[in-house]
Scaffold this active site. Structure first.
Site, PDB file in Angstrom:
ATOM      1  N   HIS A   1       0.841  -1.200   0.000  1.00  0.00           N
ATOM      2  CA  HIS A   1       0.000   0.000   0.000  1.00  0.00           C
ATOM      3  C   HIS A   1       0.871   1.244   0.000  1.00  0.00           C
ATOM      4  CE1 HIS A   1       0.514   1.547   4.171  1.00  0.00           C
ATOM      5  NE2 HIS A   1       0.763   0.292   4.471  1.00  0.00           N
ATOM      6  N   CYS A   2       0.308   2.337  -0.523  1.00  0.00           N
ATOM      7  CA  CYS A   2       0.992   3.626  -0.476  1.00  0.00           C
ATOM      8  C   CYS A   2       0.204   4.523   0.468  1.00  0.00           C
ATOM      9  CB  CYS A   2       1.101   4.227  -1.877  1.00  0.00           C
ATOM     10  SG  CYS A   2      -0.492   4.467  -2.698  1.00  0.00           S
ATOM     11  N   MET A   3       0.180   5.816   0.233  1.00  0.00           N
ATOM     12  CA  MET A   3      -0.504   6.732   1.152  1.00  0.00           C
ATOM     13  C   MET A   3      -2.013   6.547   1.167  1.00  0.00           C
ATOM     14  SD  MET A   3       1.368  10.442   0.984  1.00  0.00           S
ATOM     15  CE  MET A   3       0.133  11.121   2.088  1.00  0.00           C
TER      16      MET A   3
ATOM     17  N   ARG B   1      -3.738   4.064  -1.283  1.00  0.00           N
ATOM     18  CA  ARG B   1      -4.240   2.948  -2.097  1.00  0.00           C
ATOM     19  C   ARG B   1      -3.686   1.593  -1.676  1.00  0.00           C
ATOM     20  NH1 ARG B   1      -3.591   5.620  -8.184  1.00  0.00           N
ATOM     21  NH2 ARG B   1      -4.593   7.612  -7.647  1.00  0.00           N
TER      22      ARG B   1
END
Length: 236
Positions: free
Chosen positions: A25-27, A29
């Site tokens: 995961h990113c910030m 998504r």
């Protein structure tokens, strides 16, 4: 409970645990690499509580979750088993631009918490003096400035590690290369601006603190150097 229920729905909607090659995961998504994207139900996914949207990009099935993405990710880890290796990619062949974006994303995403922390400290160092709560000329301000600057100044070292994972090279060797770029003596040479030579070859003086591309190129080259060394042990 809302995280658990939503995580279960997301897992079911992407085709279940067996259809997941990896998940990071990113910030904002959840970034799935699915074995078969056709098994994912986009329309149903968009109606799951907490899901803000769906994107298919760079060989990833991206579920937009917003600021609570880390909480949903933890719930997915509890209810299923999947790879969290950012180097796992879809079997589909990517065009050069997609491959470049995937590389940057894979290397930068793990650094987001550190960069956010440094950024928040920098914001506080702007606000607190304005509010009269901190002396901008005091030692406390100076030391806190170290905290805010460190993640950005030493960005090449952190990138060296994440890029080493991405390109499957020895992490500590990559970190050492980044350390050379930030060595105080080299920084002093750059500041002095006098001509520098290595074995008679001119060295381009540049500041690599807070840089991104130079260390990524260096670690990318390392994968070929390490591969050559391993396949030709007699050369060393």
């Amino acid at each position: 409970m809302k995280y658990t229920n939503t995580a279960k729905e997301i897992l079911k909607t992407v085709g279940g645990e067996d259809n997941i090659e990896s998940l990071v995961h990113c910030m904002t998504r959840l970034r799935f690499v699915l074995k078969d994207e056709s098994q994912a139900d986009d329309a149903y996914m968009k109606n799951i509580p907490g899901v803000m949207g769906v994107m298919k990009k760079g060989g990833q099935y991206q579920v937009i979750m917003g600021n609570d993405v880390a909480s949903y990710f933890k719930e997915l880890q509890k209810i299923s088993t999947f790879s969290t290796n950012a180097n796992t990619t879809s079997s589909k062949k990517k065009n050069p631009f997609e491959a470049f974006v995937d590389t940057i994303s894979s290397c930068m995403s793990p650094l987001i918490p550190a960069l956010l922390g440094g950024g928040m400290i920098k914001v506080l160092l702007i606000l607190l003096p304005l509010m009269g709560l901190l002396d901008a000329k005091g030692q406390t301000y100076t030391i806190l400035a170290f905290f805010g600057d460190a993640p950005f100044y030493f960005l090449p070292i952190m990138l060296a590690y994440t890029a080493a994972i991405k390109f499957n090279v020895t992490p500590m060797l990559a970190v050492s290369v980044a350390g050379i770029m930030l060595h105080p003596n080299f920084v002093a040479m750059v500041t002095a601006g006098d001509p520098v030579f290595l074995f008679g070859i001119p060295v381009t003086l540049a500041s690599y603190s807070s840089s991104v591309i130079p260390i990524l190129i260096m670690v990318w080259l390392m994968q070929y150097i390490e591969s050559f060394s391993k396949n030709n042990p007699d050369c060393y």
